[in-house]
Design a protein around this motif. Structure first.
Motif, PDB file in Angstrom:
ATOM      1  N   ALA A  52      40.521   5.680  49.177  1.00  0.00           N
ATOM      2  CA  ALA A  52      40.027   4.107  49.618  1.00  0.00           C
ATOM      3  C   ALA A  52      38.707   4.115  49.579  1.00  0.00           C
ATOM      4  O   ALA A  52      38.286   2.664  49.779  1.00  0.00           O
ATOM      5  CB  ALA A  52      40.578   4.128  50.883  1.00  0.00           C
ATOM      6  N   ILE A  53      38.050   4.653  50.103  1.00  0.00           N
ATOM      7  CA  ILE A  53      36.713   4.637  50.476  1.00  0.00           C
ATOM      8  C   ILE A  53      35.586   3.950  48.540  1.00  0.00           C
ATOM      9  O   ILE A  53      35.301   3.235  48.257  1.00  0.00           O
ATOM     10  CB  ILE A  53      35.506   5.824  50.371  1.00  0.00           C
ATOM     11  CG1 ILE A  53      36.050   6.104  52.592  1.00  0.00           C
ATOM     12  CG2 ILE A  53      34.127   5.746  50.188  1.00  0.00           C
ATOM     13  CD1 ILE A  53      35.886   7.644  52.459  1.00  0.00           C
ATOM     14  N   GLU A  54      36.783   4.914  47.881  1.00  0.00           N
ATOM     15  CA  GLU A  54      36.050   4.408  46.198  1.00  0.00           C
ATOM     16  C   GLU A  54      36.374   2.903  45.616  1.00  0.00           C
ATOM     17  O   GLU A  54      35.496   2.617  45.647  1.00  0.00           O
ATOM     18  CB  GLU A  54      37.053   5.059  45.159  1.00  0.00           C
ATOM     19  CG  GLU A  54      36.069   5.220  44.239  1.00  0.00           C
ATOM     20  CD  GLU A  54      37.110   5.865  42.795  1.00  0.00           C
ATOM     21  OE1 GLU A  54      36.274   6.478  41.920  1.00  0.00           O
ATOM     22  OE2 GLU A  54      38.704   6.391  42.792  1.00  0.00           O
ATOM     23  N   LYS A  55      37.363   2.026  46.751  1.00  0.00           N
ATOM     24  CA  LYS A  55      37.733   1.318  46.077  1.00  0.00           C
ATOM     25  C   LYS A  55      37.288   0.491  47.129  1.00  0.00           C
ATOM     26  O   LYS A  55      36.335  -0.814  46.386  1.00  0.00           O
ATOM     27  CB  LYS A  55      39.063   1.120  46.280  1.00  0.00           C
ATOM     28  CG  LYS A  55      40.232  -0.540  45.743  1.00  0.00           C
ATOM     29  CD  LYS A  55      41.283  -0.774  46.524  1.00  0.00           C
ATOM     30  CE  LYS A  55      41.885  -1.785  46.146  1.00  0.00           C
ATOM     31  NZ  LYS A  55      43.631  -1.710  46.274  1.00  0.00           N
ATOM     32  N   GLU A  56      36.935   0.492  48.235  1.00  0.00           N
ATOM     33  CA  GLU A  56      36.507  -0.638  48.813  1.00  0.00           C
ATOM     34  C   GLU A  56      34.665  -0.538  49.077  1.00  0.00           C
ATOM     35  O   GLU A  56      33.827  -1.542  48.751  1.00  0.00           O
ATOM     36  CB  GLU A  56      36.286  -0.005  50.515  1.00  0.00           C
ATOM     37  CG  GLU A  56      35.467  -0.836  51.759  1.00  0.00           C
ATOM     38  CD  GLU A  56      36.293  -2.034  51.490  1.00  0.00           C
ATOM     39  OE1 GLU A  56      35.422  -3.373  52.201  1.00  0.00           O
ATOM     40  OE2 GLU A  56      37.747  -1.677  51.633  1.00  0.00           O
ATOM     41  N   SER A  57      34.215   1.041  48.416  1.00  0.00           N
ATOM     42  CA  SER A  57      32.570   0.254  48.093  1.00  0.00           C
ATOM     43  C   SER A  57      32.392   0.432  46.356  1.00  0.00           C
ATOM     44  O   SER A  57      30.991   0.157  46.262  1.00  0.00           O
ATOM     45  CB  SER A  57      32.519   2.140  48.049  1.00  0.00           C
ATOM     46  OG  SER A  57      32.324   3.356  47.027  1.00  0.00           O
ATOM     47  N   GLY A  58      33.193   0.479  45.709  1.00  0.00           N
ATOM     48  CA  GLY A  58      32.915  -0.193  44.185  1.00  0.00           C
ATOM     49  C   GLY A  58      32.061   1.345  43.950  1.00  0.00           C
ATOM     50  O   GLY A  58      31.558   1.053  42.657  1.00  0.00           O
ATOM     51  N   VAL A  59      32.190   2.343  44.277  1.00  0.00           N
ATOM     52  CA  VAL A  59      31.441   3.906  43.697  1.00  0.00           C
ATOM     53  C   VAL A  59      32.104   4.427  43.091  1.00  0.00           C
ATOM     54  O   VAL A  59      33.717   4.500  43.538  1.00  0.00           O
ATOM     55  CB  VAL A  59      30.253   4.024  44.016  1.00  0.00           C
ATOM     56  CG1 VAL A  59      29.698   5.197  44.116  1.00  0.00           C
ATOM     57  CG2 VAL A  59      29.518   3.114  44.539  1.00  0.00           C
TER      58      VAL A  59
END
Length: 241
Positions: A52-59
């Motif tokens: 979810a952090i990956e998806k939210e941050s775009g990194v």
């Protein structure tokens, strides 16, 4: 674009590279292998949080799931960009640690005292008992406690009366009590701890910390955080086997 010397193109390219934020590269998340929390690179509550952090941050975030001590070592020696989870030792001198932690608390964890029903523990005299905890967590206790790398084995020893108690997180330990139908165990709350993401030394408050904290705050606002972390970020429930 003809007529521009090659040296200028090289200079422009270098400028663009140097202007790219450090956090725009691919990151590596090292996650401790524990039941429920992270069982593989695709299964576990903390794995879902990293996704979810990956998806939210775009990194892009590469995931590794390894034993707890190795996961911590990966960050300390900068083979990974961050590790999770780590329970914060209350009142610890952060300057003496060889790692930093995220500004954002990712969840809270209930540490439970598992004892034998026939041998009740006196919480005021824990230094006098034969106790065990997970190998990576012995520093959280102000009394002698033995390290174990097998939670299931420790709980079975408590059930059989071979040790006086085992203290560790309910989310990782309770399923093992139920799975093995350990009927001679008594549960009691030891303490509630804050849990953070661990960063390389010097990263607290830096770009990586800001990226992770910003993503987590956004997940809290849109409701995704509660959906993912709700099963483990819970108050203590006083049930008994």
């Amino acid at each position: 674009m003809h007529g521009i010397p090659s040296g200028i193109w090289i200079s422009l390219a270098m400028t663009l590279v140097l202007a790219t934020p450090a956090t725009a590269k691919e990151l590596t998340a090292s996650i401790a292998n524990m039941p429920g929390y992270a069982e593989s690179v695709d299964k576990g509550v903390l794995v879902d949080l990293v996704k979810a952090i990956e998806k939210e941050s775009g990194v892009t975030i590469k995931r590794e799931v390894v034993p707890f001590a190795r996961s911590m070592d990966n960050v300390i020696n900068r083979r990974a960009d961050f590790h999770l989870p780590l329970i914060m030792v209350p009142n610890a001198d952060q300057s003496k640690l060889n790692y930093d932690h995220s500004t954002e608390t990712i969840f809270h964890v209930n540490f439970i005292m598992y004892s034998n029903k026939n041998k009740p523990l006196d919480s005021a005299k824990l230094a006098g008992y034969k106790l065990e905890t997970d190998r990576a967590h012995t520093q959280y206790f102000p009394f002698p406690i033995e390290a174990t790398s097998n939670l299931e084995s420790s709980l079975k020893k408590v059930d059989a009366g071979r040790i006086d108690g085992f203290i560790f997180a309910d989310f990782a330990s309770d399923p093992l009590v139920k799975k093995n139908a350990l009927k001679n165990i008594h549960r009691a709350l030891y303490k509630v701890f804050d849990v953070k993401i661990i960063l390389p030394k010097g990263e607290h408050g830096g770009d990586l910390d800001k990226l992770l904290s910003s993503a987590i705050q956004a997940l809290r606002k849109n409701g995704m955080y509660d959906k993912i972390m709700g099963p483990i970020d819970t108050p203590y429930v006083d049930w008994q086997p």
